[in-house]
Motif scaffolding. Structure first.
Motif, PDB file in Angstrom:
ATOM      1  N   ASN A   1       0.819  -1.202   0.000  1.00 55.48           N
ATOM      2  CA  ASN A   1       0.000   0.000   0.000  1.00 55.48           C
ATOM      3  C   ASN A   1       0.860   1.263   0.000  1.00 55.48           C
ATOM      4  OD1 ASN A   1      -2.582   1.455   0.469  1.00 55.48           O
ATOM      5  ND2 ASN A   1      -1.608   1.983   2.423  1.00 55.48           N
TER       6      ASN A   1
ATOM      7  N   ASN B   1      -3.293   5.016  -4.304  1.00 51.83           N
ATOM      8  CA  ASN B   1      -3.638   5.908  -3.201  1.00 51.83           C
ATOM      9  C   ASN B   1      -5.149   5.849  -2.920  1.00 51.83           C
ATOM     10  OD1 ASN B   1      -2.831   8.078  -1.439  1.00 51.83           O
ATOM     11  ND2 ASN B   1      -4.078   9.393  -2.748  1.00 51.83           N
ATOM     12  N   CYS B   2      -5.511   6.092  -1.671  1.00 53.22           N
ATOM     13  CA  CYS B   2      -6.922   5.988  -1.279  1.00 53.22           C
ATOM     14  C   CYS B   2      -7.839   6.907  -2.090  1.00 53.22           C
ATOM     15  CB  CYS B   2      -7.090   6.282   0.214  1.00 53.22           C
ATOM     16  SG  CYS B   2      -6.220   7.741   0.796  1.00 53.22           S
TER      17      CYS B   2
ATOM     18  N   THR C   1     -10.950   5.709  -4.986  1.00 56.46           N
ATOM     19  CA  THR C   1     -12.350   6.105  -4.832  1.00 56.46           C
ATOM     20  C   THR C   1     -13.025   6.409  -6.165  1.00 56.46           C
ATOM     21  OG1 THR C   1     -11.839   7.002  -2.659  1.00 56.46           O
ATOM     22  CG2 THR C   1     -13.872   7.776  -3.687  1.00 56.46           C
TER      23      THR C   1
ATOM     24  N   GLN D   1     -11.630  14.614   1.962  1.00 57.97           N
ATOM     25  CA  GLN D   1     -10.978  13.433   2.504  1.00 57.97           C
ATOM     26  C   GLN D   1     -11.005  13.392   4.034  1.00 57.97           C
ATOM     27  OE1 GLN D   1      -7.718  13.752  -1.062  1.00 57.97           O
ATOM     28  NE2 GLN D   1      -7.267  12.241   0.514  1.00 57.97           N
TER      29      GLN D   1
ATOM     30  N   GLY E   1      -6.981   9.150   6.585  1.00 56.76           N
ATOM     31  CA  GLY E   1      -6.082   9.011   5.447  1.00 56.76           C
ATOM     32  C   GLY E   1      -4.671   9.481   5.743  1.00 56.76           C
TER      33      GLY E   1
ATOM     34  N   ASN F   1     -11.760   4.901   3.003  1.00 53.67           N
ATOM     35  CA  ASN F   1     -10.357   5.115   2.627  1.00 53.67           C
ATOM     36  C   ASN F   1      -9.355   4.182   3.285  1.00 53.67           C
ATOM     37  OD1 ASN F   1     -11.300   6.911   4.828  1.00 53.67           O
ATOM     38  ND2 ASN F   1      -9.104   7.315   5.042  1.00 53.67           N
ATOM     39  N   THR F   2      -9.671   3.655   4.482  1.00 54.46           N
ATOM     40  CA  THR F   2      -8.670   2.738   5.061  1.00 54.46           C
ATOM     41  C   THR F   2      -9.016   1.273   4.779  1.00 54.46           C
ATOM     42  OG1 THR F   2      -9.680   2.639   7.271  1.00 54.46           O
ATOM     43  CG2 THR F   2      -8.045   4.386   6.879  1.00 54.46           C
TER      44      THR F   2
ATOM     45  N   GLY G   1      -9.678   1.755   0.334  1.00 49.93           N
ATOM     46  CA  GLY G   1      -8.619   2.653  -0.111  1.00 49.93           C
ATOM     47  C   GLY G   1      -7.229   2.302   0.387  1.00 49.93           C
ATOM     48  N   ALA G   2      -7.085   1.286   1.208  1.00 52.17           N
ATOM     49  CA  ALA G   2      -5.743   0.987   1.726  1.00 52.17           C
ATOM     50  C   ALA G   2      -5.634  -0.497   2.114  1.00 52.17           C
ATOM     51  CB  ALA G   2      -5.408   1.895   2.906  1.00 52.17           C
TER      52      ALA G   2
END
Lengths: 344, 344, 344, 344
Positions: D106, D149-150, D154, D176, D180, D322-323, D326-327
């Motif tokens: 990541n 990247n997060c 998206t 965001q 993040g 996002n986590t 996104g990650a």
């Protein structure tokens, strides 16, 4: 003529507030700014990440920051404001006092020392004369006065207004703003949609500093007030303004009306930063509130409300702006008191 | 076979949580949804602005909402969950009981009535037998059981664990989430970067409901616990989870260790919504925290932490999810208890 | 001598800001306050739930509120500020104009009418002369001028500074504060730990009002600017201050440096509420930020930053205080312009 | 039998999410945890400040953390998940690949390298075969795949659904969440009641990673998509969930209805962490919203809404956790793809 002053730890959150308050202050003139060695030699604009809600004063922005060392501060500086982390304060503040500087410090180190006056001018200005004892004992040309912790300052003036009723037991729960921990003290992931029922060392400060502040100084020794205080401290997602729930049990009967009157009539001082009235007592049951009421008296007033008789004595809420009345403004006000009392 | 249940006030915040909890519940089957007259005749999808963090169950979404009237609810519904505003509850709930329905209600009306059991199953399941008295006195075929207010439910289980030490005086400060006021109860302008030290009527609920819950039922009459409770209530900018600071003074000595052990060992029940353990006691001094700990035990656990001996007895913090353990889940759990005790 | 003014809708969020701005204003004197019929006859203190961050001016607090009706407003009032909900504004504002009052309105009704000047004084003061056309057409003794929507006001001054480069296409994303929706417009449960990518009707206002504001008035008719604007609007959990991301494609080459210079040099006016500079351009890439920069120029400045050349023309961010520059202050500034141009 | 996996940077925010996702994962078994040298030798419980909203898995808690060094990781570990800071990743990840480990990373280092596949399985699983080129060029026994990247993840799936219409120009504004930036990335004083229109390096990631992801791999070389992307990035006070406003201009006509259909029908994969549907398209104009919709598909779905025809092509909003998507979830999903394609 304005007194030339220095600010130790000028780049931190309280340091920035100090500069914001001192820059327009007619009695003081900023003449020295210190920070960590890494910042020494830079202009203040370069050294600080300015985050207060008014622009950096232009002349301050161009001032060169020095290391936090008495030798780096001009001799014609007469008063030092210190907002250092307590570990650094413990290390360097005594050197400034030895070198002859009068220090008004917000740092927590030494606050409970027997010969260091811990002062809220409207509450215990007479404790300032402990400086005579201090100079005798320490052999300092300078002097050191401390202001209490932000959460202590919030509720002690309201207790001071009630001392005639015989303070016995005090319970206090705090709802503290994030600025009390400094710019990087509380991460956003810790506090958004959350609350933290713990602030390291904070409960003890409320419990012990309050008893020293409300103690008696007989000219030689300071005895602490013998009330008992139990504190529970919480961090909540507000920017500025500590709100506190207080219960007070007193020796004599104390009605909500009598308490409101005592608070309203509690006197402020004839010092520039002491607001009139000192304690603003709200009738509305849902006040004070941090965002609405923290700027009363330019951030130097204490707000109180919700006074009522509880099953165990009086119950009320109080509020103060933690980085103004609770920190930078407290130090400035102590500076004004030092000036009035001839220590500068 | 699942018991057919109805939900009164199904479109509100607690109503939505009830649906979220009841839909997958193996013992209950949603058979009726009521709301205001304005919503009657619409599908639930049309009538509600669904805002819970999981999608509307598909079959619920297509259910037709009826008016909140016993005549509109099918006769084969055996259990009613009510989350009506208290003024509406006071008006319509008795009609459902008269019509023969057993009602598990979250509404605050009638909670303190002598013949209405106010129940947290793990704390005072035996109070349920007050229903016999209720039926005698009111001549109802149905029955009415209430769960307490969300802020009451948060701290009473921890007190229940300490009753052997002789509860005498309790101080409690609450930090309450906005969801406790319903979807439109707290505007964003009121609470962002703020806290409100007042929730109308809330302090009284903590002070009186707790004494009823910890009272004794002798088969005929319910006597309230004779401890005294003083509460101070605050709204803070969190979504879900009420956090409370508690001080307890007891007749017998009570150490933090003994209190922690008593809380950890306090039993849960063999009911689907009763979590094991009931009280989760944290060692970390900064827990519990609303966002981190509100979903313990699927939102039905009580979290406690920060246990320490204060100048005045034991001090600690506790937390519960206010719309699950403190409202919808409390009603569902009472429904499970009613079922187990043969009232349905 | 100060002009006597009235405030329509005085108890709402913008109404309160109007009073906060008008009370100390040397050119205006508050002489009438109107609200809904339910408030008529009460003092302003009784009728309003005051929530601005400074106390209610004492004389305003004791003023009796009247219904929103021209007959209820004293004849010697020369200027009316209106912050009514648009549906109410559409109904009652024309009556005030007919009755001879000059109205500076923040309400959205009528903004796009051909004969109603929509004015940001620093941008299109010359449009004010559309009032001659208005009076001809409508036969009013009074007159009506509108200020644009808060989100429109935020970005239009920056576009006005760039018109010489030939505006063609504009994309704008807004991050809007909750105060833009009024005190009860956004509930806390909707917005804490959240964002809402929709504000009803807002995108259209940005797209159409901006073209009218940057249009040309030839003395008889107003032609709209022929740039195209696409807007996407979001509500975020901030109290005050709308932040906007903008991309502009121009007919002529436009560097970030040239744009910064054009914005910095864009003139303010010699009116009391017009700040100097009008547009504050930041070098720091992470500015402007709502909490830090919304009070620039007493809340009347436009802040810009992050200017850079994107793959499609210029990209930058801008910010304004939505209830001051974006609403109440905008109306007051239009009042000052009306005064200077002799319409009062 | 489950593949034995290691986690590099296991104590950070993404590392904790990785553990939360991997612990119950039937195809993977956590066999190694690495962190900084300061943590080596401690149990995971001691080394990490666990802040995810579910308890630490018990067996993980007692695992001893090692330094981030291939020699410290058992040989029977077949797959490495890396969530190191990019500077550390750049330094140590290649060593793991040389030592024969397959790495799903990541970290942002190397993402744009010609021979490193940057993969969202549902979008460009075929790029995985770039690993053959990578092994040829680098002589690695192991292999390295990156997720984007997060903020890139998206919006790229929604663009992928529209490629048939001929993507030409894309504008994207991001809102965001603070997570993040990692646990200490954004201080509370920076973001409460605020927004920050700048995230260092983020705009470039959206603009370049998106073109690589939507590029074509001919078996030997990867060509990037020739659309142009302009991004503007903002940090707002939400905990989890990135929301994005998107405008797309396409070569062919594209109606909102056609776009919605293309997004709804865009296929997910038959991998455990790939949700069905991949893209959830809302009809309600005010959705998606971070707090309401970030957990769709267990945090792995993309939510879209607000589709409409703007003055310049299609306009819509999209959202992802996002986590998770996104990650951490992105890395796990890439691990599942590596397994399915026989690289493990």
């Amino acid at each position: 003529m304005a007194v030339r002053v220095g600010v130790l730890g000028a780049t931190g959150a309280v340091g920035q507030r100090l500069i914001q308050l001192l820059d327009p202050h007619p009695e003081f003139e900023i003449a020295a700014l210190t920070a960590s060695d890494a910042s020494a030699g830079k202009t203040y604009r370069q050294a600080s990440k300015w985050r207060v809600d008014s622009p950096i004063p232009e002349d301050v922005a161009e001032t060169t920051v020095t290391a936090t060392d008495p030798d780096e501060v001009p001799n014609d500086v007469d008063l030092i404001f210190s907002s250092l982390p307590s570990s650094v304060g413990a290390e360097v503040e005594p050197g400034f006092c030895e070198a002859g500087y009068v220090v008004s410090s917000n740092s927590s180190n030494g606050r409970m020392d027997d010969d260091i006056p811990l002062v809220i001018p409207e509450v215990n200005a007479d404790h300032l004369d402990l400086l005579e004892v201090q100079r005798d004992e320490r052999g300092w040309d300078g002097a050191m006065v401390k202001n209490p912790n932000c959460s202590t300052i919030t509720f002690v003036p309201t207790l001071a207004a009630l001392t005639d009723f015989g303070l016995e037991k005090v319970h206090v729960s705090t709802l503290q703003a994030v600025s009390g921990a400094g710019y990087d003290g509380v991460s956003s992931m810790e506090i958004i949609d959350n609350a933290i029922p713990y602030i390291g060392g904070e409960e003890d400060k409320l419990e012990t500093e309050s008893r020293k502040l409300l103690g008696e100084f007989d000219g030689a020794e300071l005895s602490h007030n013998d009330m008992s205080v139990a504190a529970s401290c919480n961090r909540i997602p507000t920017i500025d303004g500590h709100l506190e729930n207080v219960w007070v049990e007193t020796a004599d009967d104390l009605t909500a009306d009598a308490a409101a009157e005592a608070m309203r009539e509690y006197p402020s001082l004839d010092l520039r930063s002491s607001p009139e009235p000192l304690i603003h007592v709200f009738e509305e049951p849902d006040r004070p509130q941090p965002r609405m009421d923290r700027t009363l008296g330019d951030g130097m007033a204490i707000a109180a409300g919700g006074l009522q008789e509880s099953p165990f004595g009086l119950q009320y809420n109080c509020l103060a702006h933690n980085t103004i009345r609770g920190a930078a403004g407290a130090s400035v006000l102590n500076g004004e008191l030092l000036l009035e009392h001839g220590y500068i």
